[in-house]
Motif scaffolding. Structure first.
Motif, PDB file in Angstrom:
ATOM      1  N   PHE A  22       0.794  -0.871  -0.052  1.00 53.69           N
ATOM      2  CA  PHE A  22      -0.012  -0.126  -0.005  1.00 53.69           C
ATOM      3  C   PHE A  22       0.779   1.303   0.119  1.00 53.69           C
ATOM      4  O   PHE A  22       0.327   2.318  -0.779  1.00 53.69           O
ATOM      5  CB  PHE A  22      -1.187   0.082   1.092  1.00 53.69           C
ATOM      6  CG  PHE A  22      -2.223  -0.988   1.003  1.00 53.69           C
ATOM      7  CD1 PHE A  22      -3.021  -0.667  -0.178  1.00 53.69           C
ATOM      8  CD2 PHE A  22      -2.132  -2.098   1.410  1.00 53.69           C
ATOM      9  CE1 PHE A  22      -4.043  -1.553  -0.281  1.00 53.69           C
ATOM     10  CE2 PHE A  22      -3.443  -2.968   1.286  1.00 53.69           C
ATOM     11  CZ  PHE A  22      -4.255  -2.774   0.319  1.00 53.69           C
ATOM     12  N   GLY A  51      -9.546   1.434  10.460  1.00 54.21           N
ATOM     13  CA  GLY A  51      -8.527   0.698   9.297  1.00 54.21           C
ATOM     14  C   GLY A  51      -7.648   1.864   8.623  1.00 54.21           C
ATOM     15  O   GLY A  51      -7.661   1.832   7.365  1.00 54.21           O
ATOM     16  N   PRO A  56      -3.083   6.884   4.315  1.00 51.76           N
ATOM     17  CA  PRO A  56      -3.179   7.753   2.870  1.00 51.76           C
ATOM     18  C   PRO A  56      -4.089   8.809   3.114  1.00 51.76           C
ATOM     19  O   PRO A  56      -4.347   9.791   2.258  1.00 51.76           O
ATOM     20  CB  PRO A  56      -3.456   6.689   1.885  1.00 51.76           C
ATOM     21  CG  PRO A  56      -4.106   5.594   2.704  1.00 51.76           C
ATOM     22  CD  PRO A  56      -3.528   5.655   3.997  1.00 51.76           C
ATOM     23  N   GLU A  71      -6.534   0.924  14.291  1.00 51.75           N
ATOM     24  CA  GLU A  71      -5.931  -0.002  13.418  1.00 51.75           C
ATOM     25  C   GLU A  71      -5.441  -1.381  14.077  1.00 51.75           C
ATOM     26  O   GLU A  71      -4.325  -1.121  14.793  1.00 51.75           O
ATOM     27  CB  GLU A  71      -4.668   0.830  12.612  1.00 51.75           C
ATOM     28  CG  GLU A  71      -3.903   0.099  11.759  1.00 51.75           C
ATOM     29  CD  GLU A  71      -4.373  -0.670  10.708  1.00 51.75           C
ATOM     30  OE1 GLU A  71      -5.162  -0.200   9.825  1.00 51.75           O
ATOM     31  OE2 GLU A  71      -4.602  -1.914  11.126  1.00 51.75           O
ATOM     32  N   PRO A  72      -5.956  -2.338  14.000  1.00 50.07           N
ATOM     33  CA  PRO A  72      -5.447  -3.562  14.757  1.00 50.07           C
ATOM     34  C   PRO A  72      -4.409  -4.303  14.267  1.00 50.07           C
ATOM     35  O   PRO A  72      -3.625  -4.921  14.917  1.00 50.07           O
ATOM     36  CB  PRO A  72      -6.694  -4.439  14.367  1.00 50.07           C
ATOM     37  CG  PRO A  72      -7.280  -4.176  13.161  1.00 50.07           C
ATOM     38  CD  PRO A  72      -7.110  -2.610  13.102  1.00 50.07           C
ATOM     39  N   ASN A  73      -3.870  -3.877  12.998  1.00 53.74           N
ATOM     40  CA  ASN A  73      -2.652  -4.584  12.468  1.00 53.74           C
ATOM     41  C   ASN A  73      -1.438  -3.734  12.640  1.00 53.74           C
ATOM     42  O   ASN A  73      -1.210  -2.611  12.017  1.00 53.74           O
ATOM     43  CB  ASN A  73      -2.809  -4.666  10.883  1.00 53.74           C
ATOM     44  CG  ASN A  73      -1.768  -5.594  10.387  1.00 53.74           C
ATOM     45  OD1 ASN A  73      -0.689  -5.456  10.783  1.00 53.74           O
ATOM     46  ND2 ASN A  73      -2.041  -6.364   9.254  1.00 53.74           N
ATOM     47  N   GLY A  98     -12.208  -2.672  14.540  1.00 54.22           N
ATOM     48  CA  GLY A  98     -13.531  -1.929  14.366  1.00 54.22           C
ATOM     49  C   GLY A  98     -14.656  -2.244  14.826  1.00 54.22           C
ATOM     50  O   GLY A  98     -15.722  -1.516  15.243  1.00 54.22           O
ATOM     51  N   GLU A  99     -14.711  -3.659  15.144  1.00 49.42           N
ATOM     52  CA  GLU A  99     -15.835  -4.165  15.839  1.00 49.42           C
ATOM     53  C   GLU A  99     -15.948  -3.822  17.322  1.00 49.42           C
ATOM     54  O   GLU A  99     -17.121  -4.061  17.964  1.00 49.42           O
ATOM     55  CB  GLU A  99     -15.728  -5.687  15.614  1.00 49.42           C
ATOM     56  CG  GLU A  99     -16.269  -6.211  14.199  1.00 49.42           C
ATOM     57  CD  GLU A  99     -14.682  -6.356  13.151  1.00 49.42           C
ATOM     58  OE1 GLU A  99     -13.724  -5.729  13.743  1.00 49.42           O
ATOM     59  OE2 GLU A  99     -14.760  -6.901  12.384  1.00 49.42           O
ATOM     60  N   THR A 114     -11.625   4.016   4.399  1.00 45.22           N
ATOM     61  CA  THR A 114     -11.406   3.876   3.052  1.00 45.22           C
ATOM     62  C   THR A 114     -10.806   2.142   2.725  1.00 45.22           C
ATOM     63  O   THR A 114      -9.801   2.028   3.375  1.00 45.22           O
ATOM     64  CB  THR A 114     -10.528   4.810   2.259  1.00 45.22           C
ATOM     65  OG1 THR A 114      -9.152   4.575   2.655  1.00 45.22           O
ATOM     66  CG2 THR A 114     -10.999   5.996   2.264  1.00 45.22           C
ATOM     67  N   TRP A 115     -11.606   1.480   1.778  1.00 42.13           N
ATOM     68  CA  TRP A 115     -11.117   0.035   1.599  1.00 42.13           C
ATOM     69  C   TRP A 115     -11.068  -0.700   2.934  1.00 42.13           C
ATOM     70  O   TRP A 115      -9.983  -1.371   3.005  1.00 42.13           O
ATOM     71  CB  TRP A 115      -9.812   0.179   0.786  1.00 42.13           C
ATOM     72  CG  TRP A 115     -10.181   0.718  -0.648  1.00 42.13           C
ATOM     73  CD1 TRP A 115     -11.120   1.169  -1.223  1.00 42.13           C
ATOM     74  CD2 TRP A 115      -9.053   0.789  -1.533  1.00 42.13           C
ATOM     75  NE1 TRP A 115     -10.899   1.752  -2.499  1.00 42.13           N
ATOM     76  CE2 TRP A 115      -9.411   1.358  -2.462  1.00 42.13           C
ATOM     77  CE3 TRP A 115      -7.578   0.606  -1.514  1.00 42.13           C
ATOM     78  CZ2 TRP A 115      -8.720   1.908  -3.935  1.00 42.13           C
ATOM     79  CZ3 TRP A 115      -7.075   0.810  -2.790  1.00 42.13           C
ATOM     80  CH2 TRP A 115      -7.272   1.339  -3.758  1.00 42.13           C
TER      81      TRP A 115
HETATM   82  C1  LIG Z   1      -7.051  -2.521   2.378  1.00 36.97           C
HETATM   83  S1  LIG Z   1      -6.530  -1.789   3.780  1.00 36.97           S
HETATM   84  C2  LIG Z   1      -6.865   0.006   3.516  1.00 36.97           C
HETATM   85  C3  LIG Z   1      -5.731   0.718   4.372  1.00 36.97           C
HETATM   86  C4  LIG Z   1      -6.285   2.344   4.316  1.00 36.97           C
HETATM   87  N1  LIG Z   1      -7.603   2.675   4.824  1.00 36.97           N
HETATM   88  C5  LIG Z   1      -5.970   2.828   2.878  1.00 36.97           C
HETATM   89  O1  LIG Z   1      -7.089   3.300   2.266  1.00 36.97           O
HETATM   90  O2  LIG Z   1      -5.068   2.422   2.342  1.00 36.97           O
HETATM   91  C6  LIG Z   1      -7.477  -2.447   5.123  1.00 36.97           C
HETATM   92  C7  LIG Z   1      -7.282  -2.222   6.258  1.00 36.97           C
HETATM   93  O3  LIG Z   1      -8.088  -2.474   7.208  1.00 36.97           O
HETATM   94  C8  LIG Z   1      -7.527  -2.977   8.344  1.00 36.97           C
HETATM   95  N2  LIG Z   1      -8.321  -3.752   9.124  1.00 36.97           N
HETATM   96  C9  LIG Z   1      -8.760  -4.932   8.788  1.00 36.97           C
HETATM   97  N3  LIG Z   1      -9.388  -5.757   9.755  1.00 36.97           N
HETATM   98  C10 LIG Z   1      -9.917  -4.584  10.330  1.00 36.97           C
HETATM   99  C11 LIG Z   1     -10.977  -4.572  11.572  1.00 36.97           C
HETATM  100  N4  LIG Z   1     -11.429  -5.532  11.904  1.00 36.97           N
HETATM  101  N5  LIG Z   1     -10.851  -3.422  12.146  1.00 36.97           N
HETATM  102  C12 LIG Z   1     -10.339  -2.240  11.582  1.00 36.97           C
HETATM  103  N6  LIG Z   1      -9.357  -2.380  10.635  1.00 36.97           N
HETATM  104  C13 LIG Z   1      -9.408  -3.577  10.100  1.00 36.97           C
HETATM  105  C14 LIG Z   1      -6.003  -3.389   7.986  1.00 36.97           C
HETATM  106  O4  LIG Z   1      -5.342  -3.506   8.933  1.00 36.97           O
HETATM  107  C15 LIG Z   1      -5.781  -2.570   6.812  1.00 36.97           C
HETATM  108  O5  LIG Z   1      -5.353  -1.321   7.432  1.00 36.97           O
END
Ligand SMILES: C[S@@+](CC[C@H](N)C(=O)[O-])C[C@H]1O[C@@H](n2cnc3c(N)ncnc32)[C@H](O)[C@@H]1O
Length: 213
Positions: A22, A51, A56, A71-73, A98-99, A114-115
């Protein structure tokens, strides 16, 4: 029923690779999404971002904005902090899903994502949390890739579903997020569908919009 408050530990290899991916593609995606982000993230107040990834979206917020990044990761946190510092954002990282957001009811003006609803384990629960933490009149602003209505894009989404989900740590190519958002009881919802013109066919069908609590 899985316990969504304790998501599976992120994979250390894919977690790092995804953060790097990313980061590498940020300029490319930003050129295509900037027009939506500028419109959606206007006058944000106190923000929670679900997330947040590498951050970005932070460049679209005024310097000094307080952002609670859910941001859990942990493999995204280093780049996220660096991006926030570069744009003068007052960042607090919440390493929770986020849950189950550790913010008070009605405590933020704007929630952005976003995404992300493509990837979370329980989109309806995340949306309930978004609704809970927003103050009355507060705004949820989102951009998500969604299930295509049919045709070649839909067929491609079905074809790559499993390897895509594995590679991008839970990302579903074909969620009906446009139906999920109004279902949690926002006062108003405004959704626009658009095409993300790129070589990434499975994410070509996207929505951008806002929901007001
Ligand atoms: C495709 S990336 C998008 C990141 C950023 N929002 C962007 O637009 O580039 C998905 C994001 O969702 C996060 N994510 C995954 N599971 C999640 C959850 N249960 N709660 C919150 N964020 C989560 C991931 O760690 C990752 O940062």
């Amino acid at each position: 029923m899985p316990d969504v408050s304790t998501p599976p530990a992120p994979n250390p290899v894919r977690g790092r690779l995804n953060s790097a991916f990313f980061a590498l593609t940020a300029g490319y995606t930003d050129r295509r999404l900037a027009v939506h982000k500028r419109r959606l993230f206007d006058r944000p107040g106190v923000v929670a971002e679900i997330g947040a990834g590498n951050g970005p979206n932070l460049r679209y917020l005024p310097a000094g904005t307080a952002v609670h990044a859910v941001e859990p990761n942990p493999y995204f946190h280093r780049r996220l902090r660096r991006t926030a510092a570069g744009h003068g954002i007052d960042l607090t990282v919440h390493p929770v899903p986020g849950e189950a957001i550790d913010l008070d009811d009605a405590s933020v003006d704007t929630v952005i994502c976003t995404w992300v609803l493509c990837t979370v384990r329980d989109p309806a629960q995340v949306l309930r949390e978004v609704h809970r933490i927003l103050r009355p009149g507060g705004r949820f602003a989102f951009i998500e890739h969604v299930a295509a209505p049919g045709g070649a894009v839909r067929r491609t989404q079905r074809l790559v579903r499993r390897p895509w989900r594995w590679t991008f740590e839970g990302c579903h190519t074909d969620r009906d997020t446009a139906a999920a958002i109004p279902a949690v009881g926002f006062a108003s919802v405004d959704i626009t569908e658009f095409r993300f013109r790129s070589g990434f066919v499975p994410v070509r069908t996207q929505i951008a919009g806002t929901a007001v609590r």
